[in-house]
Write an enzyme that holds these catalytic residues in place. Structure first.
Site, PDB file in Angstrom:
ATOM      1  N   ARG A  74       0.820  -1.205   0.000  1.00 16.86           N
ATOM      2  CA  ARG A  74       0.000   0.000   0.000  1.00 16.86           C
ATOM      3  C   ARG A  74       0.861   1.264   0.000  1.00 16.86           C
ATOM      4  O   ARG A  74       0.511   2.264  -0.639  1.00 16.86           O
ATOM      5  CB  ARG A  74      -0.910  -0.030   1.229  1.00 16.86           C
ATOM      6  N   HIS A  78       0.354   4.214  -2.725  1.00 15.77           N
ATOM      7  CA  HIS A  78       0.029   5.580  -2.336  1.00 15.77           C
ATOM      8  C   HIS A  78       1.145   6.543  -2.711  1.00 15.77           C
ATOM      9  O   HIS A  78       0.881   7.720  -2.962  1.00 15.77           O
ATOM     10  CB  HIS A  78      -0.251   5.655  -0.827  1.00 15.77           C
ATOM     11  N   ASP A  79       2.362   6.063  -2.769  1.00 12.80           N
ATOM     12  CA  ASP A  79       3.461   6.911  -3.211  1.00 12.80           C
ATOM     13  C   ASP A  79       3.348   7.221  -4.698  1.00 12.80           C
ATOM     14  O   ASP A  79       3.403   8.384  -5.119  1.00 12.80           O
ATOM     15  CB  ASP A  79       4.796   6.227  -2.919  1.00 12.80           C
ATOM     16  N   ASN A 106      -4.092   9.250   3.797  1.00 16.92           N
ATOM     17  CA  ASN A 106      -2.953   8.430   4.197  1.00 16.92           C
ATOM     18  C   ASN A 106      -2.896   8.166   5.698  1.00 16.92           C
ATOM     19  O   ASN A 106      -1.903   7.634   6.199  1.00 16.92           O
ATOM     20  CB  ASN A 106      -1.645   9.100   3.751  1.00 16.92           C
ATOM     21  N   HIS A 203      -6.234  -6.025  -2.800  1.00 19.54           N
ATOM     22  CA  HIS A 203      -7.070  -6.114  -1.601  1.00 19.54           C
ATOM     23  C   HIS A 203      -7.239  -7.549  -1.121  1.00 19.54           C
ATOM     24  O   HIS A 203      -7.959  -7.794  -0.154  1.00 19.54           O
ATOM     25  CB  HIS A 203      -8.441  -5.471  -1.866  1.00 19.54           C
ATOM     26  N   ASP A 264      -3.885 -14.241  -3.264  1.00 18.46           N
ATOM     27  CA  ASP A 264      -4.593 -15.206  -4.101  1.00 18.46           C
ATOM     28  C   ASP A 264      -5.782 -14.524  -4.757  1.00 18.46           C
ATOM     29  O   ASP A 264      -5.904 -13.301  -4.711  1.00 18.46           O
ATOM     30  CB  ASP A 264      -5.016 -16.434  -3.280  1.00 18.46           C
TER      31      ASP A 264
END
Length: 338
Positions: A74, A78-79, A106, A203, A264
């Site tokens: 993440r 986000h970077d 963030n 996710h 997965d």
């Protein structure tokens, strides 16, 4: 159209590992031509052990805290979406500037201290050589691999930004936006609809707290309880989040229930059953291509196909807006400029 998209995706299923590696290399090379001289093996002469140092330290961290695999993935995401993959997300705020890490989007990012730990190891081995931006890219790849997901060659040579602004975080894909806004947000970064549905598969790792999804459970100003959410699943979630503005709950909810530390395709099975936790997950069923991809991945028969796609999309994402050559700097500490 959905059937055609499904047929096309099936034709790519079962790609052999060598072909997967070659496909990723093509993306990396083409991306580096546009974005700057990113190279496979960039540190071969200046810090030959760089990737091994990152891999070994990341493995130690994830072995103790498996949930940090999601945190490292993440951080890289986000970077890259805010002024490019330049490690600006790692910079601390100053008295005169609120940095990205202290912006509202963030607020739940984790893992900063562990990135600093890896950087310290590299500084001892090769002072002033390996950028924090490259560390984030390598750690994201290694975190996925350690969670039993795919690996891929990471082109390196990114340099670190000297600036970071919370005001730039509007570039992040909207957590509560519809599918059209998500597609627009990705397109602005040179990523397409397939990248959107594939990278959403991240996710499969991690958890979320009530503020990220409670608006789907209760009617609030501007929102109504989300009818797209499976009712039984919604009832279980209400036991964790007692209101739309519940910020008191410290219990995190798995994005991929029962499999949140394993990379997965089970995430797609939850989305297909209308049990995607976030609005952005649910919206994947609202577009013909993303829906077709979700339904195919949900069968569990195309894991190799998804792994291939994820590697390619991560390589594309990792080349967004990179600084190279004499741009930016190589920070000695990832949280402050030199």
């Amino acid at each position: 159209m959905a059937a055609a998209a499904m047929s096309r995706m099936r034709s790519l299923a079962g790609v052999a590992p060598l072909v997967v590696a070659a496909a990723v290399l093509v993306v990396l090379c083409s991306g580096s031509t546009a974005a700057g001289p990113l190279e496979i093996g960039f540190y071969n002469k200046t810090c030959p052990a760089a990737e091994e140092i990152v891999r070994a330290e990341t493995a130690r961290i994830v072995r103790v805290s498996p949930d940090l695999a999601a945190a490292f993935l993440r951080l890289h995401y986000h970077d890259c979406f805010v002024q490019g993959c330049d490690a600006s997300v790692l910079l601390d705020s100053t008295p005169n500037n609120t940095a990205e890490k202290d912006s509202k989007p963030n607020g739940s990012l984790r893992g900063f201290d562990f990135v600093a730990r890896v950087k310290d190891k590299l500084e001892k081995a090769c002072p002033g050589v390996v950028s924090c931006a490259d560390i984030l890219a390598i750690m994201a790849r290694d975190a996925v691999m350690l969670a039993r997901g795919p690996s891929w060659p990471v082109a390196l040579g990114r340099r670190d930004s000297r600036t970071s602004s919370a005001g730039s975080c509007g570039d992040l894909p909207p957590l509560h936006g519809d599918i059209a806004l998500m597609i627009q947000s990705f397109a602005a970064k040179g990523l397409d609809v397939k990248d959107l549905v594939v990278l959403s598969g991240a996710h499969t790792l991690g958890k979320a707290y009530c503020p990220a999804f409670a608006d789907r459970l209760y009617a609030t100003a501007g929102y109504s309880a989300d009818p797209a959410l499976d009712s039984r699943y919604a009832d279980r979630l209400r036991m964790r989040c007692t209101s739309a503005d519940d910020t008191s709950s410290t219990a995190a909810t798995e994005l991929d229930p029962g499999s949140c530390t394993t990379f997965d395709t089970s995430y797609y099975r939850h989305v297909a059953r209308r049990r995607g936790l976030l609005r952005s997950d649910a919206f994947l069923l609202d577009h013909r291509f993303t829906r077709a991809y979700v339904l195919q991945a949900a069968t569990g028969r195309y894991d190799g196909h998804f792994f291939h796609d994820f590697a390619v999309s991560m390589a594309k994402m990792g080349s967004i807006g990179v600084l190279t050559g004499d741009q930016g700097e190589i920070r000695k500490k990832c949280n402050v400029v030199n």
